[in-house]
Design a protein around this motif. Structure first.
Motif: not given
Lengths: 218, 302
Positions: B18-23
């Motif tokens: 999720f974090d990567v995708a958000q970034q």
């Protein structure tokens, strides 16, 4: 779009790019509605009307519709016209609206209409968009009627409601049921592909013969 | 198999973080895509198109609203005329709600009740909602049945309106026991459309049940005795409630009585008019006694 004659644009939708039998678009109404020729005809005409309206309007609005927002815009235009057709039919052509029943609201999910808005009307002027819509509409209607003819004849022994003697003896109920729609459509698409292949082969043969006659290599 | 499991377990981890995708999305937005997405040039045209189409729809709705209601009314009137035995009034003016899904109509021939028309709807059709209209004769048989509104499969369920099926109800006793052959009944179902055939029976049974529960033809006739009889039932209840309501309620049915009897016969005209006055005057006193005599008289007449 090499040859841009009005006739070519029209005929394209009926045969070469027939939405149902060549592009395999709008399968849902084709399978669901074609239990009789009359239903096919009614659905075809209603869809054609919406197709013409939406193609012209989309074409007129194409300069102001932003590319990234085009699908929502198309859907809004199409849905509005479908609702208008539904209301007008109910208000002024009550009998017709009753026989078309639930199919009218279903036009909105007919992907031919969205498909033409996207593939043609968004890139062409209103006049050609209208011609394209008419051709596609006629092609769609003819395809619906063809499937409807096969199913109504074999499944009910009638054509447009009139009894057709040899078929009345033993109607195959399955042809009216959903499987009949898939079988009929499958065979028709296969037949259409076979015809196109034959034509293509003939054209190649002719071209090769022409080259040989000129003295070139095969 | 264990090898496969080993391969599968580490897979999901890099699949979606999720974090990567958000970034990533944030980066993509920062690159310029985001700025464009919020720009008015992309927002305004769709909003305008939607607004214009909405206005257009409102306009068409306004224009077609009346014709649609009118054609639905005409259709109902026409269908009622088909199913009810000879009458010369407008049955639609005699509408009585027998239940949530059942409406009753009285057919009058002169001052006499010539038959009953009813509409009944069920939700057991193949496509849900399914409504029929049917007529009951004076000798309590089914006069005729017609489909009022249905969304059944064309070519299958839609055949319910064809004579071979729908005519088999004609002349049968008006008892709520219609069943298709598959359910040990004697109604021949449409081939490939048993559910629709059942829905017709269901609707008919529901209608007849409501009809019988209401007390048969007597409950439907708009003539003086029935409405006064109704008034007799209603008034004691209303007495317990607020008084002003009683006045309005008693006046309303009485008004319709006068209207309908006006068309049919002059003779009965006087009586309901009297009754109306009586009930209105004697609100506080015993009302039940008053309407009784005319009620008795006129049911005899029928």
């Amino acid at each position: 779009m090499a040859s841009r004659s009005v006739a070519a644009e029209f005929v394209k939708g009926v045969w070469k790019e027939n939405p149902v039998l060549r592009l395999l678009l709008g399968m849902c109404p084709v399978l669901a509605v074609t239990t009789s020729v009359e239903n096919g005809l009614g659905m075809g005409l209603a869809a054609t009307f919406v197709l013409i309206c939406s193609n012209v309007v989309v074409s007129l609005l194409r300069s102001i519709i932003p590319a990234r927002m085009r699908i929502p815009c198309f859907i809004v235009v199409i849905a509005a016209f479908v609702t208008i057709v539904d209301l007008v039919l109910q208000g002024f052509f009550f009998e017709l609206s009753k026989s078309l029943g639930v199919f009218v609201p279903l036009i909105v999910v007919n992907c031919i209409i969205l498909g033409r808005a996207e593939a043609f009307a968004y890139k062409n002027g209103p006049f050609y968009s209208m011609i394209d819509a008419m051709g596609m509409g006629v092609g769609f209607t003819l395809a619906l009627m063809t499937v409807g003819t096969v199913r109504e004849l074999l499944g009910n022994g009638t054509w447009l409601g009139f009894a057709v003697p040899p078929f009345t003896l033993h109607p195959w109920i399955i042809m009216i049921l959903p499987p009949g729609a898939f079988i009929t459509l499958g065979l028709l698409v296969a037949g259409m592909n076979w015809l196109t292949q034959q034509q293509e082969a003939k054209r190649r043969q002719a071209a090769r013969e022409a080259r040989l006659a000129k003295g070139g290599t095969a | 198999m264990p090898e496969q499991e080993k391969q599968q377990t580490p897979a999901p981890e890099p699949e979606f973080d999720f974090d990567v995708a958000q970034q990533e999305i944030g980066a993509a937005l920062a690159e310029g895509g985001g700025a464009q997405a919020i720009s008015p040039t992309i927002v305004i045209p769709p909003v305008v198109i939607a607004a214009v189409m909405g206005l257009l729809l409102a306009l068409v709705y306004g224009v077609t609203k009346e014709p649609i209601a009118e054609s639905k009314r005409l259709d109902k009137q026409q269908k009622l005329a088909q199913v009810m035995p000879g009458f010369d009034n407008d049955p639609l003016t005699t509408e009585v709600e027998l239940s949530d899904t059942v409406l009753g109509y009285a057919g009058m021939s002169g001052a006499d009740l010539s038959g009953i028309g009813m509409t009944s709807s069920v939700n057991t059709g193949y496509s849900g909602y399914f409504s029929i209209v049917f007529g009951i004769t004076k000798d309590n048989t089914i006069e005729r049945v017609r489909i009022l509104e249905s969304f059944e499969t064309p070519g299958l369920g839609s055949k319910a309106s064809e004579p071979f099926f729908i005519d088999q109800f004609e002349g049968r006793p008006a008892e709520p026991n219609f069943k298709v052959a598959k359910d040990n009944g004697d109604i021949d179902a449409i081939t490939g459309a048993t559910i629709t055939s059942r829905a017709v029976c269901d609707a008919l049974n529901a209608g007849l049940e409501a009809y019988q529960a209401a007390g048969g033809a007597a409950a439907l006739a708009p003539a003086a005795p029935e409405t006064t009889a109704e008034g007799k039932l209603v008034n004691p209840l209303l007495e317990k409630e607020a008084e002003p309501v009683t006045e309005a309620e008693t006046a309303a049915p009485a008004g319709t009585v006068v209207e309908t009897t006006d068309q049919s016969a002059g003779e009965t005209d006087a009586e309901p008019a009297d009754v109306t006055e009586d009930t209105e005057e004697s609100e506080d006193t015993a009302e039940t006694a008053e309407p009784e005599p005319p009620a008795g008289e006129e049911t005899d007449g029928q």
